[in-house]
Design a protein around this motif. Structure first.
Motif, short mmCIF file in Angstrom:
data_model
loop_
_atom_site.label_atom_id
_atom_site.label_comp_id
_atom_site.label_asym_id
_atom_site.label_seq_id
_atom_site.Cartn_x
_atom_site.Cartn_y
_atom_site.Cartn_z
N LYS A 85 1.03 -1.38 -0.03
CA LYS A 85 -0.20 -0.14 0.36
C LYS A 85 1.00 1.52 -0.03
O LYS A 85 0.72 2.29 -0.68
CB LYS A 85 -0.93 0.17 1.68
CG LYS A 85 -2.52 1.54 1.41
CD LYS A 85 -2.91 1.13 2.36
CE LYS A 85 -3.39 2.53 2.50
NZ LYS A 85 -2.87 3.58 1.97
N SER A 86 2.03 1.09 0.52
CA SER A 86 3.20 2.20 1.11
C SER A 86 3.38 2.35 -0.84
O SER A 86 3.62 3.27 -0.73
CB SER A 86 3.79 1.86 1.63
OG SER A 86 3.30 2.08 3.05
N MET A 87 3.73 1.44 -1.25
CA MET A 87 4.30 1.00 -2.77
C MET A 87 3.78 2.23 -3.52
O MET A 87 3.63 3.12 -4.58
CB MET A 87 5.07 0.09 -2.88
CG MET A 87 6.02 0.08 -2.50
SD MET A 87 8.08 0.65 -2.53
CE MET A 87 8.92 -0.58 -4.43
N LEU A 88 1.87 1.84 -3.51
CA LEU A 88 1.04 2.05 -4.38
C LEU A 88 1.24 3.81 -4.06
O LEU A 88 0.38 4.40 -5.20
CB LEU A 88 -0.25 1.74 -4.21
CG LEU A 88 -1.36 1.82 -4.78
CD1 LEU A 88 -1.06 1.83 -6.33
CD2 LEU A 88 -2.27 0.54 -4.34
N ASP A 89 0.78 3.96 -2.56
CA ASP A 89 0.92 5.33 -2.69
C ASP A 89 1.53 6.20 -2.99
O ASP A 89 1.54 6.94 -3.77
CB ASP A 89 0.79 5.44 -0.95
CG ASP A 89 -0.61 5.12 -0.44
OD1 ASP A 89 -1.42 5.15 -0.74
OD2 ASP A 89 -0.31 4.94 0.77
N LEU A 90 3.14 5.92 -3.07
CA LEU A 90 4.32 6.42 -4.22
C LEU A 90 3.91 6.32 -5.18
O LEU A 90 4.40 7.26 -5.89
CB LEU A 90 5.50 5.30 -3.74
CG LEU A 90 6.25 5.70 -2.30
CD1 LEU A 90 7.29 4.79 -2.00
CD2 LEU A 90 6.33 7.02 -1.55
N TYR A 91 3.52 5.19 -5.94
CA TYR A 91 3.03 5.33 -7.20
C TYR A 91 2.21 6.57 -7.84
O TYR A 91 2.78 7.43 -8.55
CB TYR A 91 2.59 3.71 -7.78
CG TYR A 91 2.04 3.53 -9.41
CD1 TYR A 91 2.75 3.34 -10.25
CD2 TYR A 91 0.68 3.79 -9.19
CE1 TYR A 91 2.63 2.95 -11.39
CE2 TYR A 91 0.08 3.80 -10.67
CZ TYR A 91 1.14 2.85 -11.48
OH TYR A 91 0.78 3.11 -12.90
N ASP A 92 1.72 6.41 -7.24
CA ASP A 92 0.20 7.76 -7.44
C ASP A 92 0.82 8.96 -7.11
O ASP A 92 0.86 9.94 -8.00
CB ASP A 92 -0.97 7.10 -6.02
CG ASP A 92 -2.12 6.33 -6.01
OD1 ASP A 92 -2.32 5.57 -7.85
OD2 ASP A 92 -1.96 5.66 -5.71
#
Length: 211
Positions: free
Chosen positions: A88-95
């Motif tokens: 989820k943290s990686m996905l937040d960075l992706y966004d």
């Protein structure tokens, strides 16, 4: 974790904490890890050569990240503990950095038996992420486990651990010269928030160097 790794981690943490106390306008991120002096030149720790396969069956090597910074982590899709939080943290960075071409993401699966290329492809599609931005890679298990040390992370098979693997939830920031510049606990929102600031600092540094 062996004594050598504990020492490197402790030194890197001290340097990182000191850097975070520096005013933002004068701050640059440290280069973490061991260093050697050869003929008067300082040689810093670097991520070694690697070759893995991503969710699109494309070979991913150091050249994939030439001229770019990237955030790396180690996970597996069936992880019953920390991976949902770190992903989820990686996905937040992706966004947050989707439009920043200078930053990519690299997630190494440590469960190479179950996380096949088609499985990683479906996993990426379920998250709605593009492979040009976020590479989810598999490969030879020993090579992935070994390179985790170079990222100051932990990944190894442990039949007694949940899911059969012991690994950290660390997210690691690497610069275009393969130097580790920052890391955070991907399960801790405050740590990730500080990490985001570090990413911005590195991107600004890269922008200055490019001019």
């Amino acid at each position: 974790m062996n004594t050598h790794f504990r020492l490197i981690f402790a030194l890197a943490t001290v340097v990182l904490v000191v850097a975070c106390d520096t005013p933002v306008e004068t701050q640059t991120l440290p280069i973490l890890g061991e260093r050697d002096i050869v003929d008067g030149d300082t040689l810093y720790h670097q991520i070694p050569d690697f070759s893995f396969i991503n969710q699109d069956s494309q070979v991913v090597t150091n050249a994939t990240f030439a001229g770019k910074a990237y955030v790396a982590d180690f996970f597996f899709t069936a992880c019953p503990t920390i991976c949902p939080m770190t992903t989820k943290s990686m996905l937040d960075l992706y966004d947050q950095f989707k439009e920043q071409d200078e930053l990519l993401l690299l997630a190494h699966s440590i469960d190479t038996r179950r996380d096949s290329v088609p499985h990683l492809k479906q996993y990426a599609e379920n998250m709605g992420v593009e492979s040009q931005k976020w590479h989810l890679v598999t490969g030879i298990e020993d090579e992935i486990m070994e390179i985790a040390d170079d990222y100051f992370s932990i990944a190894y098979r442990d039949d007694d651990a949940p899911g059969g693997f012991d690994h950290s939830g660390r997210l690691i920031l690497v610069d275009p010269n393969r130097h580790v510049r920052s890391f955070c606990d991907g399960t801790d929102p405050k740590s990730v928030e500080r990490f985001v600031r570090d990413i911005h600092i590195l991107l600004e540094e890269m922008d200055v160097e490019a001019k």
